[in-house]
Motif scaffolding. Structure first.
Motif, PDB file in Angstrom:
ATOM      1  N   PHE A 118       0.948  -1.189   0.027  1.00  0.00           N
ATOM      2  CA  PHE A 118       0.021  -0.012  -0.085  1.00  0.00           C
ATOM      3  C   PHE A 118       0.819   1.575   0.148  1.00  0.00           C
ATOM      4  O   PHE A 118       0.603   2.156  -0.877  1.00  0.00           O
ATOM      5  N   ILE A 119       1.979   1.074   0.898  1.00  0.00           N
ATOM      6  CA  ILE A 119       2.834   2.449   1.065  1.00  0.00           C
ATOM      7  C   ILE A 119       3.283   2.569  -0.312  1.00  0.00           C
ATOM      8  O   ILE A 119       3.617   3.718  -0.837  1.00  0.00           O
ATOM      9  N   LYS A 120       4.010   1.528  -1.003  1.00  0.00           N
ATOM     10  CA  LYS A 120       4.785   1.591  -2.062  1.00  0.00           C
ATOM     11  C   LYS A 120       3.671   2.085  -3.465  1.00  0.00           C
ATOM     12  O   LYS A 120       4.309   3.054  -4.135  1.00  0.00           O
ATOM     13  N   ALA A 236       3.227   3.405  10.354  1.00  0.00           N
ATOM     14  CA  ALA A 236       2.025   4.028  10.667  1.00  0.00           C
ATOM     15  C   ALA A 236       2.044   5.455  10.196  1.00  0.00           C
ATOM     16  O   ALA A 236       1.071   6.313   9.909  1.00  0.00           O
ATOM     17  N   ILE A 237       3.280   6.075  10.643  1.00  0.00           N
ATOM     18  CA  ILE A 237       3.542   7.688  10.277  1.00  0.00           C
ATOM     19  C   ILE A 237       3.403   7.775   8.576  1.00  0.00           C
ATOM     20  O   ILE A 237       2.781   8.729   8.191  1.00  0.00           O
ATOM     21  N   TYR A 238       4.161   6.856   8.009  1.00  0.00           N
ATOM     22  CA  TYR A 238       4.202   6.885   6.298  1.00  0.00           C
ATOM     23  C   TYR A 238       2.808   6.921   6.256  1.00  0.00           C
ATOM     24  O   TYR A 238       2.339   7.593   5.060  1.00  0.00           O
ATOM     25  N   LYS A 241       0.724  10.169   6.554  1.00  0.00           N
ATOM     26  CA  LYS A 241       1.212  10.909   5.484  1.00  0.00           C
ATOM     27  C   LYS A 241       0.583  10.682   4.163  1.00  0.00           C
ATOM     28  O   LYS A 241       0.163  11.775   3.554  1.00  0.00           O
ATOM     29  N   ILE A 242       0.323   9.538   3.710  1.00  0.00           N
ATOM     30  CA  ILE A 242      -0.452   9.236   2.569  1.00  0.00           C
ATOM     31  C   ILE A 242      -1.792   9.302   2.711  1.00  0.00           C
ATOM     32  O   ILE A 242      -2.625   9.913   1.643  1.00  0.00           O
ATOM     33  N   LEU A 243      -2.407   9.072   3.815  1.00  0.00           N
ATOM     34  CA  LEU A 243      -3.900   9.186   4.033  1.00  0.00           C
ATOM     35  C   LEU A 243      -4.379  10.740   4.341  1.00  0.00           C
ATOM     36  O   LEU A 243      -5.407  11.153   3.983  1.00  0.00           O
TER      37      LEU A 243
END
Length: 307
Positions: A118-120, A236-238, A241-243
């Motif tokens: 998801f992050i990628k 969770a911090i990444y 930032k995305i959300l």
């Protein structure tokens, strides 16, 4: 197991004079954890293995852990037996772990892979070499899955931030959030062994194998694995930032890795790590459903507003 689930977590059995703590946690919705995972975890906590066997074994496990630490002070790289370790873990889980314990362990690798994916997918142009872990059978774990899980998280963080720094930017909400990699439903696993010896709950299994992990792997591998348990907050911090929202940070209870904890606490922190991962994945599943329903991604956004 389904019969016990129906009896154990049935609100009709509620007695105000003797409230069941496990029923309270089962009905509680403060964490968006998958129902199957929550039931498996609570059944394990209420098992004879967790309540009676684990407290009895803990002093012996601690003494063994101390001896392993002494050995590792002298022999930093020997023994180095990852294949033997994974074969031993596979045998132990197959022979002694409950189906609930094996379900939680197998889920963990799959949801961890989806969280990183998801992050990628939402990080913009970055180059990250992925090694997705999708075990479906206990035998799949023998392929160095536990060790690769630790390597995946560190390599992911290094490669992600290397590219972001090179590009002079940070993570931010994308134009369209990609949640396609998040599984909304049960994972397809084999039927786990459920014989007379399969009695060990998830926490008992974890606390027993943690010192073996330290013994069979070089010191650096074990310390890296133990410290990786605190990377939940980083991940969770990444995602925050995305959300563009930090609501889910309230789920994370494992502490920030800038202040590493003792490796003697690795067993307990591994339980917290599993809970953190289930909470994050459950929250992404909630957002996926909201997206499919045409609702704002952030539940705090009033209907009709732009999230």
């Amino acid at each position: 197991m389904p019969d016990r689930l129906g009896k154990r977590f049935d609100a009709a059995d509620y007695d105000p004079k003797d409230p069941d703590p496990w029923l309270a946690l089962w009905l509680d919705t403060s964490l968006p954890i998958d129902d199957d995972a929550k039931a498996a975890l609570l059944r394990g906590h209420d098992s004879y293995s967790r309540r009676f066997l684990l407290p009895f074994l803990r002093p012996f496990v601690f003494v063994f852990f101390v001896l392993v630490h002494i050995v590792r002070r002298v022999f930093l790289h020997w023994p180095n037996l990852p294949k033997a370790l994974h074969s031993l873990i596979h045998w132990g889980l197959k022979t002694f772990a409950t189906p609930d314990a094996n379900l939680l362990i197998m889920r963990h690798f799959n949801i961890g892979t989806e969280i990183l994916a998801f992050i990628k997918a939402n990080a913009g142009p970055v180059t990250i070499e992925s090694f997705p872990l999708r075990p479906k059978t206990l035998a799949d774990l023998k392929d160095n899955v536990f060790l690769q899980h630790d390597l995946n998280i560190y390599n992911f963080i290094i490669e992600l931030n290397r590219d972001l720094r090179a590009q002079g930017r940070d993570l931010s909400p994308p134009g369209t959030l990609d949640l396609s990699m998040i599984t909304d439903g049960p994972f397809e696993f084999e039927d786990f062994p459920d014989g007379p010896l399969n009695f060990a709950d998830i926490q008992t299994a974890i606390e027993l194998y943690t010192p073996l992990y330290a013994l069979f792997l070089p010191k650096n591998d074990f310390v890296r694995a133990a410290n990786s348990l605190q990377l939940d907050e980083t991940i969770a911090i990444y995602i925050a930032k995305i959300l563009g929202t930090d609501y889910h940070l309230g789920f994370i209870k494992n502490g920030h890795p800038m202040v590493p904890l003792s490796t003697f606490e690795a067993g307990h922190r591994l339980m917290l790590h599993g809970l953190d991962a289930e909470g994050i994945h459950g929250w992404l599943r909630v957002l996926k459903r909201r997206q499919a329903a045409g609702l704002p991604i952030d539940p705090a956004t009033p209907p009709g507003s732009v999230s």
